[in-house]
Design an enzyme around this catalytic site. Structure first.
Site, short mmCIF file in Angstrom:
data_model
loop_
_atom_site.label_atom_id
_atom_site.label_comp_id
_atom_site.label_asym_id
_atom_site.label_seq_id
_atom_site.Cartn_x
_atom_site.Cartn_y
_atom_site.Cartn_z
N SER A 178 0.85 -1.20 0.00
CA SER A 178 0.00 0.00 0.00
C SER A 178 0.88 1.24 0.00
CB SER A 178 -0.89 0.03 1.24
OG SER A 178 -1.53 1.30 1.33
N TYR A 226 -1.81 -0.69 10.28
CA TYR A 226 -1.98 -1.10 8.87
C TYR A 226 -0.77 -0.65 8.06
CZ TYR A 226 -3.87 -1.11 4.08
OH TYR A 226 -4.05 -1.30 2.73
N1 LIG Z 1 -8.59 -0.32 -1.71
C1 LIG Z 1 -7.54 0.45 -1.46
O1 LIG Z 1 -7.62 1.69 -1.46
C2 LIG Z 1 -6.20 -0.17 -1.21
C3 LIG Z 1 -5.08 0.69 -1.21
C4 LIG Z 1 -3.83 0.16 -0.96
C5 LIG Z 1 -3.68 -1.20 -0.76
N2 LIG Z 1 -4.77 -2.01 -0.77
C6 LIG Z 1 -4.53 -3.43 -0.52
O2 LIG Z 1 -5.04 -4.18 -1.61
C7 LIG Z 1 -5.43 -5.47 -1.15
C8 LIG Z 1 -6.88 -5.72 -1.55
O3 LIG Z 1 -7.67 -4.68 -0.99
P1 LIG Z 1 -9.17 -4.40 -1.41
O4 LIG Z 1 -9.34 -2.94 -1.42
O5 LIG Z 1 -9.49 -5.18 -2.61
O6 LIG Z 1 -9.90 -4.98 -0.11
P2 LIG Z 1 -11.38 -5.56 0.10
O7 LIG Z 1 -12.31 -4.96 -0.85
O8 LIG Z 1 -11.65 -5.40 1.56
O9 LIG Z 1 -11.16 -7.12 -0.19
C9 LIG Z 1 -10.31 -7.82 0.68
C10 LIG Z 1 -9.95 -9.16 0.09
O10 LIG Z 1 -9.05 -9.81 1.02
C11 LIG Z 1 -9.63 -11.03 1.42
N3 LIG Z 1 -9.33 -11.32 2.83
C12 LIG Z 1 -9.49 -10.52 3.90
N4 LIG Z 1 -9.16 -11.17 5.03
C13 LIG Z 1 -8.79 -12.41 4.64
C14 LIG Z 1 -8.35 -13.56 5.33
N5 LIG Z 1 -8.23 -13.58 6.67
N6 LIG Z 1 -8.05 -14.67 4.62
C15 LIG Z 1 -8.19 -14.68 3.27
N7 LIG Z 1 -8.60 -13.63 2.55
C16 LIG Z 1 -8.90 -12.52 3.24
C17 LIG Z 1 -11.11 -10.88 1.22
O11 LIG Z 1 -11.67 -12.17 1.14
P3 LIG Z 1 -13.29 -12.41 1.23
O12 LIG Z 1 -13.82 -11.82 -0.02
O13 LIG Z 1 -13.48 -13.88 1.31
O14 LIG Z 1 -13.75 -11.71 2.46
C18 LIG Z 1 -11.16 -10.05 -0.06
O15 LIG Z 1 -10.97 -10.86 -1.19
C19 LIG Z 1 -5.23 -5.47 0.36
O16 LIG Z 1 -3.99 -6.07 0.67
C20 LIG Z 1 -5.21 -4.00 0.70
O17 LIG Z 1 -4.50 -3.75 1.89
C21 LIG Z 1 -6.03 -1.53 -0.99
#
Ligand SMILES: NC(=O)c1ccc[n+]([C@@H]2O[C@H](COP(=O)([O-])OP(=O)(O)OC[C@H]3O[C@@H](n4cnc5c(N)ncnc54)[C@H](OP(=O)(O)O)[C@@H]3O)[C@@H](O)[C@H]2O)c1
Length: 250
Positions: free
Chosen positions: A145, A159
């Site tokens: 991130s 985080y």
């Molecule tokens: N969105 C942003 O602005 C942003 C920015 C920077 C970095 N990121 C990073 O990008 C990645 C994806 O984020 P996102 O925005 O797509 O998040 P999201 O919409 O909350 O989706 C989270 C994903 O992670 C999975 N997950 C969460 N806890 C888990 C666990 N204990 N075991 C297995 N899978 C788990 C979820 O699985 P389920 O669907 O089964 O719940 C889902 O597929 C993360 O690492 C996040 O930190 C996001």
């Protein structure tokens, strides 16, 4: 799915947290480029099943595996299941992640440990399980991130620290896997419109104003970078943290 191409044809990819949001965009993109894609989920079973069906109907190959990233045994089991199913593993994407924005003096140590377990420890466990099976041309892509380097939101320290740890791990493991011809890189997304960080959510106006392009990114814009890093064209990139963040003003 995107229009099919065959740039990842014959490759086996493993994506954690692939049923929705950024992970699902990466799964779709890899499948559309011809990879067989295994992905994990923890809660989104229906979405996982729908995504597998969608990919199969488009002529692709996908496998959904329930595996809690906080459980090292489950993570390692998911790698083993992928190799059992597809015989190989070429591309690993550590995408699963959780956020927990809370004042530092109110966060419980259990909440802190959960952030570390899902966002950081699981990344190491996945690579520890998959790395020895991978061969020249293999790719590890971690989703970190921009918060590793930039933190405008109060209460986001734990985080941010997990994501900084992923960047450090990436630099170290890039050296460790280099003799095998396997690259290890981290994509650091800026604000991306997902369930975790909706473009209409509580941080939207604060965050969008700090992004040069003035908008949230789309999951597909992270998947584009993942597809590039997975491709043969990215063979000389390793140990890198690559920001895909619309130009945040740090
Ligand atoms: N969105 C942003 O602005 C942003 C920015 C920077 C970095 N990121 C990073 O990008 C990645 C994806 O984020 P996102 O925005 O797509 O998040 P999201 O919409 O909350 O989706 C989270 C994903 O992670 C999975 N997950 C969460 N806890 C888990 C666990 N204990 N075991 C297995 N899978 C788990 C979820 O699985 P389920 O669907 O089964 O719940 C889902 O597929 C993360 O690492 C996040 O930190 C996001």
């Amino acid at each position: 799915m995107n229009d099919r191409s065959d740039s990842l044809s014959g490759k086996v990819a493993f994506v954690t947290g692939g049923a929705r949001s950024i992970g699902a965009a990466i799964v779709r993109r890899f499948a559309s480029e011809g990879a067989s894609v295994a992905f994990t989920y923890v809660s989104a079973q229906t979405k996982a099943e729908e995504l597998v069906r969608e990919i199969q109907e488009a002529g692709g190959v996908a496998l959904a595996i329930r595996a809690d990233s906080a459980d090292v045994g489950a993570v390692k089991g998911a790698i083993a299941e992928t190799i059992d199913a597809f015989g190989d593993i070429d591309i690993v994407v550590n995408n699963a992640g959780i956020a927990n924005v809370k004042p530092y003096d109110q966060m419980t140590m259990e909440e802190f440990d959960q952030l570390v377990a899902v966002n950081f420890r699981a990344v190491f466990a996945t690579i520890q399980a998959a790395g020895p099976q991978m061969t020249a041309g293999g790719r590890v892509i971690n989703i970190g991130s921009i918060n590793a380097d930039w933190n405008p939101i109060p209460g986001n320290s734990a985080y941010a620290a997990t994501k900084a740890a992923v960047a450090g791990l990436t630099r170290g493991l890039a050296r460790d896997l280099a003799p095998k011809g396997v690259t290890v890189n981290t994509i650091q997304p800026g604000p991306i419109d997902t369930d975790m960080n909706p473009a209409e959510g509580p941080y939207a106006s604060l965050v969008a104003g700090m992004v040069s392009l003035g908008r949230y990114g789309k999951p597909s814009e992270i998947a584009s970078m993942a597809a590039y890093l997975a491709s043969p064209e990215a063979g000389f990139i390793t140990g890198a943290t690559i920001n895909v963040d619309g130009g945040v003003v740090i």
